[in-house]
Write an enzyme that holds these catalytic residues in place. Structure first.
Site, PDB file in Angstrom:
ATOM      1  N   GLY A 131     -61.222 -46.510   6.625  1.00 14.35           N
ATOM      2  CA  GLY A 131     -60.592 -47.491   6.813  1.00 14.35           C
ATOM      3  C   GLY A 131     -58.939 -46.913   5.592  1.00 14.35           C
ATOM      4  O   GLY A 131     -58.307 -47.391   6.246  1.00 14.35           O
ATOM      5  N   GLY A 149     -64.118 -40.853   8.446  1.00 16.10           N
ATOM      6  CA  GLY A 149     -64.479 -41.621   8.875  1.00 16.10           C
ATOM      7  C   GLY A 149     -64.924 -40.546  10.147  1.00 16.10           C
ATOM      8  O   GLY A 149     -65.898 -38.931   9.602  1.00 16.10           O
ATOM      9  N   LYS A 166     -60.125 -47.006  20.883  1.00 17.66           N
ATOM     10  CA  LYS A 166     -59.328 -48.466  20.641  1.00 17.66           C
ATOM     11  C   LYS A 166     -57.748 -47.975  20.148  1.00 17.66           C
ATOM     12  O   LYS A 166     -57.937 -47.763  18.913  1.00 17.66           O
ATOM     13  CB  LYS A 166     -60.378 -49.152  19.645  1.00 17.66           C
ATOM     14  CG  LYS A 166     -61.498 -50.576  20.776  1.00 17.66           C
ATOM     15  CD  LYS A 166     -61.618 -51.109  19.678  1.00 17.66           C
ATOM     16  CE  LYS A 166     -62.717 -52.021  20.585  1.00 17.66           C
ATOM     17  NZ  LYS A 166     -63.346 -53.132  19.439  1.00 17.66           N
ATOM     18  N   ARG A 192     -70.245 -37.885  -0.975  1.00 16.75           N
ATOM     19  CA  ARG A 192     -70.007 -38.842  -2.390  1.00 16.75           C
ATOM     20  C   ARG A 192     -69.614 -38.485  -3.249  1.00 16.75           C
ATOM     21  O   ARG A 192     -68.876 -39.212  -4.080  1.00 16.75           O
ATOM     22  CB  ARG A 192     -69.964 -40.017  -1.560  1.00 16.75           C
ATOM     23  CG  ARG A 192     -68.713 -40.582  -0.771  1.00 16.75           C
ATOM     24  CD  ARG A 192     -69.245 -41.718  -0.049  1.00 16.75           C
ATOM     25  NE  ARG A 192     -68.220 -42.015   1.403  1.00 16.75           N
ATOM     26  CZ  ARG A 192     -68.564 -43.002   2.173  1.00 16.75           C
ATOM     27  NH1 ARG A 192     -69.333 -44.239   2.353  1.00 16.75           N
ATOM     28  NH2 ARG A 192     -67.563 -43.311   3.000  1.00 16.75           N
TER      29      ARG A 192
HETATM   30  P1  AMP Z   1     -63.091 -44.754  16.209  1.00 18.25           P
HETATM   31  O1  AMP Z   1     -64.006 -45.916  15.457  1.00 18.25           O
HETATM   32  O2  AMP Z   1     -62.235 -45.575  17.172  1.00 18.25           O
HETATM   33  O3  AMP Z   1     -62.346 -43.521  15.422  1.00 18.25           O
HETATM   34  O4  AMP Z   1     -63.986 -44.237  17.365  1.00 18.25           O
HETATM   35  C1  AMP Z   1     -64.763 -43.329  17.532  1.00 18.25           C
HETATM   36  C2  AMP Z   1     -66.012 -43.969  18.505  1.00 18.25           C
HETATM   37  O5  AMP Z   1     -65.441 -43.211  19.599  1.00 18.25           O
HETATM   38  C3  AMP Z   1     -66.804 -42.655  18.655  1.00 18.25           C
HETATM   39  O6  AMP Z   1     -68.190 -43.452  18.358  1.00 18.25           O
HETATM   40  C4  AMP Z   1     -67.563 -41.594  19.737  1.00 18.25           C
HETATM   41  O7  AMP Z   1     -68.373 -41.492  20.917  1.00 18.25           O
HETATM   42  C5  AMP Z   1     -66.191 -42.606  21.047  1.00 18.25           C
HETATM   43  N1  AMP Z   1     -65.255 -42.143  21.620  1.00 18.25           N
HETATM   44  C6  AMP Z   1     -64.372 -41.718  21.743  1.00 18.25           C
HETATM   45  N2  AMP Z   1     -64.509 -41.253  23.376  1.00 18.25           N
HETATM   46  C7  AMP Z   1     -64.814 -41.907  23.669  1.00 18.25           C
HETATM   47  C8  AMP Z   1     -65.481 -42.007  25.598  1.00 18.25           C
HETATM   48  N3  AMP Z   1     -64.457 -41.574  26.482  1.00 18.25           N
HETATM   49  N4  AMP Z   1     -65.538 -43.132  25.923  1.00 18.25           N
HETATM   50  C9  AMP Z   1     -65.969 -43.980  25.658  1.00 18.25           C
HETATM   51  N5  AMP Z   1     -66.474 -43.674  23.863  1.00 18.25           N
HETATM   52  C10 AMP Z   1     -65.393 -42.119  23.159  1.00 18.25           C
END
Ligand code: AMP
Length: 394
Positions: A374, A351, A197, A36
């Site tokens: 974000g 991210g 999610k 950064r």
């Molecule tokens: P996000 O912050 O929504 O981009 O999610 C990232 C997180 O999702 C990372 O920490 C991953 O470990 C988790 N993740 C990705 N695939 C899976 C999965 N199949 N089961 C559980 N966690 C997951």
């Protein structure tokens, strides 16, 4: 509407307040990743070369509105001094006597740094008096903090009401690369979405369905889509209240003629651990006692083939639990496929995917790695970022 940049205004002899994103990871007083800081250098160097009097500011961590030594920007001031090859004095406060005295005594081509703007609770409240006090230190405001451009805070939005306000090079680059992809992409345009999610990515999927030719969905959120198709997902993560929504997004993709690809196979584990026993199962046929933690080998091939045909690719969110090497294979596969498609514009939407690409050594093979997680998600959702909206139009 395109925004004025530092090249559109006179800066010589002017006091220029530059909002940077120096929110770097610290281990004690040591900066563990200076990406950064280096990302802010082009703007700072341009201003210094053009004889501006540069006043840098940033937040660091969450000091919750009070002075806390562990959130001081002192390590950043030291690192900037070394990188710029000239003294970067650190004010002891943000809008107090020290900041006022230092900023008033700056000479052309000199640079200083204010203390952490979040030492004042007024910063996150976008308080008008605080914004005015910040503005009173300078003649011109430059926002170059893409990582906080989705927040309407005093130093990212409020201050722009009281000064001529323009974009720095970093924000300019983020907007032009991602803006071009969204508005006028070279096709085929493929989006890859993963992560935890569906609920975090609904807005992005909705907006991208209007723009892309294909959308590839992996990561934990793919199991909610699998459930929407009647699949058995075992103990994999499920957002039960988003199953209907997933079904409607699948339908929307069909109506729009967008190819929506979901995993065809899944790497399953008997525990959430890198030591777990793993097995590969067809999507929608995961045994009750297993949990899907990565996309399977056939899915990697399927996604890689789609990526190889693309001319514009945007990726946000890992394909599996990439923090554990056993479940990083899908994420590596996608990063590699993108890196190998040298003819395409490849954009990493900040991210976790940015961290993964950097960790895996593919960073220099990508056209653009966004510095804001974000902020880039909101940009991809089609939301106008307050820190950008507040800048002067061309
Ligand atoms: P996000 O912050 O929504 O981009 O999610 C990232 C997180 O999702 C990372 O920490 C991953 O470990 C988790 N993740 C990705 N695939 C899976 C999965 N199949 N089961 C559980 N966690 C997951």
């Amino acid at each position: 509407m395109s925004k004025k940049t530092i090249e559109d205004i006179a800066v010589s002899g002017k006091r220029v307040l530059v909002r940077c994103d120096f929110n770097v990871p610290l281990d004690g007083g040591t900066i563990t990743d200076e990406t950064r800081i280096t990302a802010a250098l082009p703007t700072i160097q341009y201003l210094l070369k053009n004889k501006a009097r540069v006043i840098l500011c940033s937040h660091l961590g969450r000091p919750k509105g009070e002075f806390k030594a562990e959130f001081s920007l002192a390590p950043v001031a030291r690192r900037l001094t070394a990188l710029l090859g000239q003294e970067v004095a650190l004010a002891a406060d943000v809008i107090g006597q020290s900041a006022q005295k230092l900023s008033a005594s700056l000479k052309d081509g000199e640079v200083m740094l204010l203390e952490n703007v979040r030492f004042h609770k007024e910063e996150e409240k976008n308080d008008e008096a605080f914004s005015k006090a910040l503005a009173s230190l300078a003649d011109v405001y430059v926002n170059d903090a893409f990582g906080t451009a989705h927040r309407a805070h005093a130093s990212t939005e409020g201050v722009a009401k009281f000064l001529p306000a323009v974009a720095g090079y970093l924000i300019g680059k983020e907007l032009s690369v991602m803006g071009k992809a969204l508005e006028d992409p070279i096709r085929p345009f493929v989006a890859i979405l993963g992560g935890k999610k569906v609920s975090d990515k609904i807005g992005v999927i909705n907006n991208l369905l209007e723009k892309v030719d294909s959308i590839l969905i992996g990561g934990a959120m793919s199991y909610t889509f699998s459930a929407a198709q009647g699949g058995k997902i075992g103990k994999s993560l499920l957002e039960a209240d988003k199953v209907e929504l997933a079904a409607s997004l699948i339908k929307k993709a069909q109506e729009k003629g967008v190819k929506l690809l979901l995993p065809v196979d899944t790497v399953c584990a008997d525990a959430f651990s890198n030591d777990a026993n793993i097995s590969v199962h067809a999507a929608g046929q995961i045994p009750d006692d297993l949990e899907g933690l990565d996309i399977g080998p056939e899915t990697i091939e399927l996604f890689a083939a789609e990526i190889a045909k693309a001319k514009t690719i945007i990726w946000n969110g890992p394909m599996g639990v990439f923090e554990m090497p056993k479940f990083a294979v899908g994420t590596v596969g996608v990063a590699k496929a993108m890196a190998e498609n040298s003819g395409a514009v490849t954009i990493i939407g900040g991210g976790d995917s940015a961290a993964a690409v950097e960790q895996l050594g593919f960073a220099d093979k990508m056209s653009h790695i966004s510095t804001g997680g974000g902020a880039s998600l909101e940009f991809l959702e089609g939301i106008e970022l307050p820190g950008v909206a507040a800048l002067n139009n061309k």
